[in-house]
Design an enzyme around this catalytic site. Structure first.
Site, PDB file in Angstrom:
ATOM      1  N   TYR A   1       0.873  -1.217  -0.059  1.00  0.00           N
ATOM      2  CA  TYR A   1      -0.109  -0.080   0.139  1.00  0.00           C
ATOM      3  C   TYR A   1       0.830   1.246  -0.031  1.00  0.00           C
ATOM      4  O   TYR A   1       1.109   1.859  -1.020  1.00  0.00           O
ATOM      5  CB  TYR A   1      -1.014   0.023   1.312  1.00  0.00           C
ATOM      6  CG  TYR A   1      -2.073   1.187   1.172  1.00  0.00           C
ATOM      7  CD1 TYR A   1      -2.983   1.056   0.312  1.00  0.00           C
ATOM      8  CD2 TYR A   1      -1.733   2.262   1.783  1.00  0.00           C
ATOM      9  CE1 TYR A   1      -4.167   1.927   0.156  1.00  0.00           C
ATOM     10  CE2 TYR A   1      -2.936   3.275   1.769  1.00  0.00           C
ATOM     11  CZ  TYR A   1      -3.738   3.277   0.892  1.00  0.00           C
ATOM     12  OH  TYR A   1      -4.688   4.085   1.033  1.00  0.00           O
TER      13      TYR A   1
ATOM     14  N   SER B   1      -6.518   0.687  -4.633  1.00  0.00           N
ATOM     15  CA  SER B   1      -6.480   2.174  -4.187  1.00  0.00           C
ATOM     16  C   SER B   1      -5.196   2.889  -4.340  1.00  0.00           C
ATOM     17  O   SER B   1      -4.535   2.913  -5.564  1.00  0.00           O
ATOM     18  CB  SER B   1      -7.131   2.177  -2.931  1.00  0.00           C
ATOM     19  OG  SER B   1      -7.523   3.722  -2.737  1.00  0.00           O
TER      20      SER B   1
ATOM     21  N   ASP C   1     -17.631   3.097  -8.304  1.00  0.00           N
ATOM     22  CA  ASP C   1     -16.484   3.504  -7.429  1.00  0.00           C
ATOM     23  C   ASP C   1     -16.367   5.066  -7.501  1.00  0.00           C
ATOM     24  O   ASP C   1     -15.927   5.651  -8.607  1.00  0.00           O
ATOM     25  CB  ASP C   1     -15.219   2.952  -7.717  1.00  0.00           C
ATOM     26  CG  ASP C   1     -13.996   3.446  -6.746  1.00  0.00           C
ATOM     27  OD1 ASP C   1     -14.324   4.046  -5.943  1.00  0.00           O
ATOM     28  OD2 ASP C   1     -12.897   2.513  -6.829  1.00  0.00           O
TER      29      ASP C   1
ATOM     30  N   HIS D   1     -16.050   1.112  -4.118  1.00  0.00           N
ATOM     31  CA  HIS D   1     -14.578   1.087  -3.784  1.00  0.00           C
ATOM     32  C   HIS D   1     -14.063  -0.215  -2.962  1.00  0.00           C
ATOM     33  O   HIS D   1     -12.969  -0.505  -3.089  1.00  0.00           O
ATOM     34  CB  HIS D   1     -14.219   2.256  -3.226  1.00  0.00           C
ATOM     35  CG  HIS D   1     -12.651   2.596  -3.123  1.00  0.00           C
ATOM     36  ND1 HIS D   1     -11.854   2.792  -4.454  1.00  0.00           N
ATOM     37  CD2 HIS D   1     -11.604   2.737  -2.135  1.00  0.00           C
ATOM     38  CE1 HIS D   1     -10.706   2.968  -4.050  1.00  0.00           C
ATOM     39  NE2 HIS D   1     -10.503   2.931  -2.522  1.00  0.00           N
TER      40      HIS D   1
END
Length: 719
Positions: A481, A561, A645, A680
């Site tokens: 991430y 993301s 999303d 999302h």
């Protein structure tokens, strides 16, 4: 072979076209739809940038709808030909099918808890009556036929007799709030609409505070929202009569505004922010009519919030002059920073505190692993709480008068177990341990530290089956991430069990940009230092290869993301490093991300293309959409996104795959999987989650050359 036909509607004319059919190395033919180019030229500081696929940003157009349908037809035609896809689906469904229960919480005279029987699309809220009977209180599975409407916030009035809860339809960040009698379960008044990025915080029993934006013009899924407002809804009145508390003026313009009432109903705490990092703060004395807002924190240089109060004494969690956070106290009558006094000082480890039963619980993160210390309201250390093992802890929160608290413990191989904790003597006992068809004893996790490009030491936890031979041939997923001060701590994910069962390795590095080592670690992966995050991820892959956990032929990279950006940047910078790339709901157009929905709020981490020429050049240098090279050989790629999303709009993924499909010179497939009626990720139905993970794992293994599951007798697919 029948070719895929894509009707492209432009200026009243329908064009039908397709690209030349390609035979992938694993013998499944792929025939990509032809995506029309409609060049739009933007100029940044004298540099012209052509955007050939701007038209895909229009999520309302029939042309985009037809493109989505055609791309999905190609992708699912490919996935349907993977011979063990159904095997994976059956096994993962069986693994997923166990009872999951949340810790109980008390509201009024009743105890409530969340439970999922196994494969229910949404968790159900149960109520335990005074005589011990359990009954369904709210069942989100009945909210919609497909299970795509989910429950968000659930908030009770002070006396527990009224509940306000929010729902999300199709995964959207836009919510509705429903007000219900908690005893009769009758809806009491009209539903509140157009609520976004909001909590629900009650003021006694009279009403609650919530936040939202004015409904944007155009598409609510992609139009920009940048002025958040805090309202008070009084029970029995119309939403149009709700009182605007904060955010209505130019002076109070914030992208994010939150309002919370202290447990004793004495103070309203308001926080405002212009990005995802840094906030100002105000308090209002609710015991006095028309009391003014009092500024506590001015400006957006630090993150601060009130965690507790004892009358006029406020307890504030802050990273002001404390990158690893600390707790301070201050008198509400003179609450500004210069009057703050340390209560629990900063240490070398990041602290994330909670309160309950009249105590503070400081969770310290040491190399992404939890430690818990218990303090009283005078700051005296009561004890270090004994934990069940090495992993992540959550919970310890509750009301002041609570006699017992609950916490959860988990790591990469042990599902989340709930413990009941006695705050007076520090003892704990298992409250609920899940029964799952997965033997954790067969697996192990190992933490290593590797060196990134600039010499920084990065921790990584690697999980695998005991006895795994380090021969460079183990299918491996590297997940990352690296942003927004978010920490990746050890946690159990049901989907990963099937990967581990197949002999797969699952590795998670704690990249810069995250919060594992505080604000300095976060800042080291932002704006002009964002490349550090990609370098950390690349170095993690190189470590796994050099130590023979895997090799490039057996390595997949995965992220969602901001992690989708990580994957997109890594695969465009080092396409030779991995066999498979899986960017999910990613931020992939770094020149335009800030023009959609709440994207401008991410500027603290990314900067924007309009900020300066230097920032523009830096963003353009790694923006995945702008760095797909003609003639490059990219790994097998499955971009995954969702049509609803409205956090990271799917246009990012649409543009990226269009560039990849046009320019891919290698034989590996580059596909996009577009979930319909989903957002999302929050509230995604279980059936959709299982289907998505099955497809990701099937695509990954097949493109690593497996014609049967790795734990079954097989031969490798010939290259």
């Amino acid at each position: 072979m029948k070719k895929v036909l894509l009707p492209l509607i432009c200026a009243g004319t329908i064009f039908v076209s397709c690209k030349e059919e390609k035979q992938s190395k694993n013998n499944i033919s792929v025939n990509y739809p032809e995506t029309t180019k409609k060049p739009v030229v933007d100029e940044y500081f004298g540099t012209k940038v052509t955007d050939n696929y701007r038209w895909l940003e229009d999520d309302k157009s029939k042309e985009t709808e037809a493109w989505v349908k055609a791309e999905n037809e190609v992708t699912f035609d490919y996935l349907n030909k993977i011979p063990y896809r159904e095997q994976l689906n059956n096994r993962l469904s069986k693994l997923w099918n166990y009872e999951k229960i949340g810790a109980p919480f008390k509201e009024g005279n009743h105890e409530y808890f969340y439970k999922n029987d196994g494969l229910q699309n949404q968790y159900v809220v149960y109520k335990k009556t005074e005589d011990g009977k359990e009954e369904v209180f709210l069942d989100p599975n009945t909210f919609s036929e497909e299970g795509t409407t989910s429950l968000g916030n659930l908030s009770f009035s002070k006396n527990g007799k009224i509940v306000a809860y929010s729902i999300s339809e199709g995964g959207s960040d836009w919510r509705k709030v429903i007000i219900m009698d908690a005893e009769t379960k009758e809806v009491m008044e009209d539903t509140l609409v157009d609520v976004k990025f909001s909590g629900i915080s009650w003021k006694g029993n009279e009403g609650f505070y919530y936040s939202s934006y004015d409904k944007p013009k155009g598409s609510e899924l992609s139009a920009k929202t940048d002025q958040h407002k805090l309202y008070f809804h009084k029970l029995g009145t119309k939403q149009s009569e709700d009182q605007l508390i904060f955010g209505g003026t130019e002076e109070q313009k914030r992208r994010y505004v939150g309002g919370n009432v202290t447990e004793d109903d004495k103070y309203l705490i308001i926080t405002g922010a212009v990005s995802t990092s840094g906030n100002d703060m105000f308090i209002q004395d609710l015991s006095k009519e028309n009391a003014p807002l009092v500024e506590v924190v001015k400006g957006f240089d630090s993150d601060s919030y009130v965690i507790e109060n004892d009358g006029d004494k406020l307890f504030i969690v802050t990273n002001h002059n404390a990158p690893n956070q600390k707790i301070v106290t201050v008198d509400a009558k003179n609450p500004t920073i210069e009057n703050w006094v340390d209560f629990i000082p900063e240490t070398e480890n990041v602290v994330s505190p909670s309160t309950g039963a009249g105590y503070f619980f400081a969770e310290y993160m040491k190399d992404a692993v939890s430690q818990i210390k218990q303090y009283d309201y005078n700051g005296k250390l009561i004890r270090e709480v004994t934990l069940p093992g090495v992993g992540s802890v959550g919970g310890f929160g509750g009301k002041k008068e609570a006699k017992e608290l609950y916490f959860t413990f988990t790591n990469y191989i042990n599902p989340s177990t709930i413990y009941k904790f006695n705050p007076e003597d520090g003892t704990s006992e298992v409250y609920k341990k899940p029964e799952i068809d997965f033997n954790s004893d067969d697996f192990e996790s190992k933490q290593v530290f590797y060196t990134s490009k600039d010499g920084t030491k990065i921790p990584m936890i690697i999980t695998y089956k005991k006895g795994t031979e380090l021969n460079g041939k183990n299918p491996t997923i590297l997940y990352g991430y690296g942003g927004f001060n978010i920490s990746l701590t050890p946690s159990f994910k049901i989907a990963n069990t099937i990967w581990l069962e197949q002999g797969g390795i699952y590795a998670v590095p704690n990249l810069r940009g995250g919060g594992e080592y505080g604000k300095k670690w976060h800042d080291a992966g932002t704006q002009m230092k964002k490349q550090n995050v990609f370098d950390d991820f690349i170095a993690a892959a190189e470590y796994l290869i050099s130590e023979k956990y895997t090799s490039s032929d057996y390595l997949a990279i995965l992220g969602r993301s901001n992690g989708g950006l990580l994957v997109g940047a890594t695969m465009t910078q080092r396409p030779d490093l991995m066999k498979v790339a899986l960017p999910g709901v990613g931020v992939l157009d770094m020149l335009r991300y800030h023009t959609f929905t709440a994207g401008a709020g991410w500027a603290y981490d990314y900067g924007t293309s309009e900020q300066s020429e230097e920032m523009f050049d830096y963003l353009k240098g790694y923006s995945p959409v702008h760095n797909v090279k003609e003639g490059a050989k990219y790994p097998a790629t499955m971009v995954h996104t969702a049509d609803h999303d409205d956090r990271v709009v799917p246009a990012h993924s649409f543009k990226f795959i269009s560039e990849l499909q046009e320019k891919q010179a290698g034989e590996s497939p580059v596909l996009i999987r577009i979930e319909t009626n989903a957002g999302h990720g929050a509230g995604k139905p279980v059936a959709m989650q299982i289907s998505e993970y099955v497809d990701l794992f099937a695509f990954t293994l097949y493109n690593m050359g497996y014609n049967a599951l790795p734990n079954a007798p097989q031969t490798k697919i010939k290259s």
